[in-house]
Design an enzyme around this catalytic site. Sequence first.
Site, PDB file in Angstrom:
ATOM      1  CG  HIS A 185     -33.981 -38.432  -9.843  1.00 32.45           C
ATOM      2  ND1 HIS A 185     -33.992 -39.748  -9.457  1.00 32.45           N
ATOM      3  CD2 HIS A 185     -32.707 -37.986  -9.627  1.00 32.45           C
ATOM      4  CE1 HIS A 185     -32.778 -40.093  -9.035  1.00 32.45           C
ATOM      5  NE2 HIS A 185     -31.987 -39.039  -9.128  1.00 32.45           N
TER       6      HIS A 185
ATOM      7  CG  HIS B  10     -28.998 -38.900 -12.624  1.00 36.30           C
ATOM      8  ND1 HIS B  10     -28.244 -39.984 -12.263  1.00 36.30           N
ATOM      9  CD2 HIS B  10     -29.604 -38.477 -11.481  1.00 36.30           C
ATOM     10  CE1 HIS B  10     -28.400 -40.227 -10.973  1.00 36.30           C
ATOM     11  NE2 HIS B  10     -29.217 -39.311 -10.465  1.00 36.30           N
ATOM     12  CD  GLU B  11     -30.542 -34.730 -11.024  1.00 31.67           C
ATOM     13  OE1 GLU B  11     -31.579 -34.967 -10.371  1.00 31.67           O
ATOM     14  OE2 GLU B  11     -29.397 -34.996 -10.601  1.00 31.67           O
TER      15      GLU B  11
END
Length: 244
Positions: free
Chosen positions: A148, A144-145
């Site tokens: 980003h 997820h990160e």
Amino acid sequence: MASTDDNKPPTASDFAKDAEPQFDPTARTRNWFSILLGTMPPSHQILYREDQYARHEKRDCDKCEEWRDYNLKYSPIVIFMQKNIRDLNGKLDADNIRCRRCPTRITEDGKMVRQGGGFSPEHGIQLCANEMRDSKHVEDTLAHEMVHAWDHLRWKVDWGDLRHAACSEIRAASLSGECRWTREFWTRNNYRVTQQHQECVRRRAVKSVLARPWCKDDVQAVKVVNEVWDSCYSDTRPFDEIYK
């Protein structure tokens, strides 16, 4: 920002409602039985949980680092994202992926906000060690990160712009694996089959946008996510398709 699972925590207003004595963190046996029997008031549950996180910080961080290192070495999705971040002249490894204890944050309107991790362009990725359940949870949070991070390197995201943030949250929730059916079924008790992935992505993107201090309310969060949904959900880069 990676949110923890979608069970709603008590709000700060619970503190005012409880007519119980002040929470005593040293009364471990009494607190343990209160939790076990379901008699501890919501406000004390928050304090009890935070006290336990503080007590076990080293243990949690050590385990988180072990899971992080395993995924950096063996996880296909993490290795894939590492390579694609390097291709954009970025670097994410054990030096700037750190495990830390993340205390619960109280917003101005009294809501309790917990998170699983976070990305900072200046510092890298933080994994919230006290929220990590196992190696798969770390893998999903890392992925997820890393989405980003890739978005930031590829498009120079303005994280203060809610539309930019919403788009990256949609992509991160969709591509990381956190909305796969098995996780929805076993950890969040969401049993729907049709449109399950889209509903999960939308729900978690709204929750992540709402957690940002400059988002006014859930109405604004939903509006912003809806505005960018079509283009951002369909964009699976750097994957050819939704990986899992």
